[in-house]
Design an enzyme around this catalytic site. Structure first.
Site, PDB file in Angstrom:
ATOM      1  NE  ARG A   1      -4.410  -1.318   1.810  1.00 31.49           N
ATOM      2  CZ  ARG A   1      -5.334  -1.631   2.692  1.00 31.49           C
ATOM      3  NH1 ARG A   1      -5.080  -1.521   3.989  1.00 31.49           N
ATOM      4  NH2 ARG A   1      -6.516  -2.050   2.302  1.00 31.49           N
TER       5      ARG A   1
ATOM      6  CE  LYS B   1     -17.026 -12.428  11.837  1.00 30.28           C
ATOM      7  NZ  LYS B   1     -17.124 -11.023  12.291  1.00 30.28           N
TER       8      LYS B   1
ATOM      9  N   GLY C   1      -6.865  -6.397   0.857  1.00 31.78           N
ATOM     10  CA  GLY C   1      -5.658  -6.396   1.649  1.00 31.78           C
ATOM     11  C   GLY C   1      -5.077  -7.793   1.813  1.00 31.78           C
TER      12      GLY C   1
ATOM     13  N   GLY D   1     -12.474  -4.142   1.622  1.00 24.85           N
ATOM     14  CA  GLY D   1     -13.865  -3.711   1.747  1.00 24.85           C
ATOM     15  C   GLY D   1     -14.271  -2.779   0.618  1.00 24.85           C
TER      16      GLY D   1
HETATM   17  C1  3PG Z   1      -8.633  -1.735   5.044  1.00 24.58           C
HETATM   18  O1  3PG Z   1      -7.586  -2.232   5.411  1.00 24.58           O
HETATM   19  O2  3PG Z   1      -9.642  -2.419   4.782  1.00 24.58           O
HETATM   20  C2  3PG Z   1      -8.689  -0.252   4.830  1.00 24.58           C
HETATM   21  O3  3PG Z   1      -7.467   0.339   5.154  1.00 24.58           O
HETATM   22  C3  3PG Z   1      -9.817   0.332   5.636  1.00 24.58           C
HETATM   23  O4  3PG Z   1      -9.621   0.058   6.994  1.00 24.58           O
HETATM   24  P1  3PG Z   1     -10.872  -0.153   7.944  1.00 24.58           P
HETATM   25  O5  3PG Z   1     -11.551  -1.393   7.501  1.00 24.58           O
HETATM   26  O6  3PG Z   1     -10.295  -0.237   9.330  1.00 24.58           O
HETATM   27  O7  3PG Z   1     -11.754   1.068   7.777  1.00 24.58           O
HETATM   28 MG    MG Z   2     -11.205  -3.480   6.269  1.00 19.63          MG
END
Ligand code: 3PG
Ligand code: MG
Length: 399
Positions: free
Chosen positions: A41, A206, A356, A380
């Site tokens: 990232r 999940k 990620g 997400g």
């Molecule tokens: C992630 O890793 O999914 C993004 O950086 C967003 O982080 P978060 O899910 O803690 O908002």
């Molecule tokens: Mg996340």
């Protein structure tokens, strides 16, 4: 949609101007040592930062890391990230030890043209993630004071209605950075008219996290392959016993319903690797899914499953993959994820890795990143994009 881009901002000239860049530098850290285990990232935001440095801007970078609870928490400091970012940029990054306090004000004020500052973790401030508009707005005012223009290059966070993502662009001239632009370009190919067969692989722990995307994808995809911890809730829905594997009891009925409605598009594992415990050195064996012993838990998909999934992937023209097939961080349970990743690279298809975890898996397993069409920095965010949801960070750039 009309989104102004970094190139539009560069064309105006940014020399000597302060440009606030929202990045997603939320990188995985080693639990013991705190070292950065995957800097993907950080590298992903370099094209945007490099262009701004080159153009002589005073670059003020901000990001979240982990989920601290609105107050400083040293284990989530961006300090180590500032060091790594400086190495990759080939120039020191001036690190502010707070986000909008004295250190941040002094650091930003001292920046020379073409220099880069990184503010401490946005989430050390309750205003960043607050549901209260006024509280978020007050924090956004403080952040916006550090920029004459705003660049959103935090694709991984565009699905969050947070101050730095949603409220700051309402206060400053705003553009999309190179990463955000590329991510949206690629993902829009999947929601548009993907070349067929379109095969999606979902894993991760999940079902509840993936339910919305499964619902959204079912009518669109030709095949949906499900592995990872979430497959056990589906296997249970088929009437199988899953031992002590991950199971979301309240989702079994939902899974049964999805399977019924899927028109045979959903493919589940036929064999899994079961272990005595969730541990790297746990005794383990491969069993058929109808033979999972009551005292053991599934930690990976088995070789026959990899073969079946790989056959489906070899036919595909478009592939989206999100979520590991097993506990790939432990070598004994990494073969499923590796096998699927390799099948994706071999397919003559446009492939997108979302997320990620799956992106980190690609790099942790030493696979060649360039053999995938695109590796998204958003987990997400990419899922919510595919669900067709309005993403607050993108919507804020459109205004
Ligand atoms: C992630 O890793 O999914 C993004 O950086 C967003 O982080 P978060 O899910 O803690 O908002
Ligand atoms: Mg996340």
């Amino acid at each position: 949609m009309s989104i102004r881009t970094l190139d539009d901002l560069l064309a105006e000239g940014v020399s000597g101007r302060r440009v606030l860049v929202r990045a997603d530098l939320n990188v995985p850290l080693d639990k013991q040592t705190g070292a950065i285990t995957d800097d993907g990232r950080i590298r992903a935001v370099l094209p945007t930062l490099g262009a701004l440095v080159e153009a002589g801007a005073k670059v003020v970078v901000c990001s979240h890391l982990g989920r601290p609870k609105g107050a400083p928490d040293p284990q989530f400091s961006l300090g180590p990230v500032a060091g790594r970012l400086g190495e990759l940029l080939g120039a020191p990054v001036h690190f502010a030890t707070d986000t909008v306090g004295d250190s941040a004000r002094a650091t930003v004020a001292d920046l020379a043209d073409g220099q880069v500052a990184l503010l401490e973790n946005l989430r050390f401030n309750a205003g960043e993630t607050s549901k209260d508009e006024a509280e978020r707005g007050a924090f956004a005012d403080q952040l916006a004071a550090f920029g004459d223009a705003y660049v959103d290059d935090a694709f991984g966070a565009v699905h969050r209605k947070h101050a730095s993502v949603f409220d700051v662009p309402a206060r400053l001239p705003h553009v999309a950075g190179r990463l955000v632009l590329r991510e949206v370009e690629v993902l829009s190919k999947l929601t548009g008219d993907p070349e067929r067969p379109y095969v999606v692989v979902l894993g991760g722990s999940k079902v509840s996290d993936k339910l919305a995307v499964i619902e959204a994808l079912l009518p669109t995809v030709d095949r949906l392959l499900i592995g990872g911890g979430m497959c056990f809730t589906f296997l249970k829905a088929q009437g199988l016993e899953v031992g002590t594997s991950l199971l979301e009891k309240d989702m079994v009925e939902t899974c049964r319903n999805l399977l019924e409605r899927s028109g045979g598009k959903i493919m589940l594992p036929v064999d899994v690797v079961v272990a005595d415990a969730f541990a790297p050195d746990a005794a383990h064996d491969t069993v058929r899914v109808d033979g999972i012993p009551s005292h053991r838990l599934g930690l990976d998909v088995g070789p026959e499953t990899v073969a079946g999934f790989s056959a489906a992937l070899s036919q595909a023209k478009t592939i989206f993959w999100n979520g590991p097939m097993g506990v790939f961080e432990m070598p004994a349970f990494a073969a499923g994820t590796r096998g699927i990743a390799e099948a994706i690279t071999k397919a003559d298809a446009f492939s997108v890795v979302g997320g990620g975890d799956s992106a980190a898996a690609v790099r942790a397993l030493g696979l060649d990143e360039s053999s995938f069409g695109h590796i998204s920095t958003g987990g997400g965010a990419s899922l919510e994009y595919l669900e067709g949801k309005t993403l607050p960070g993108i919507a804020a750039l459109e205004n």
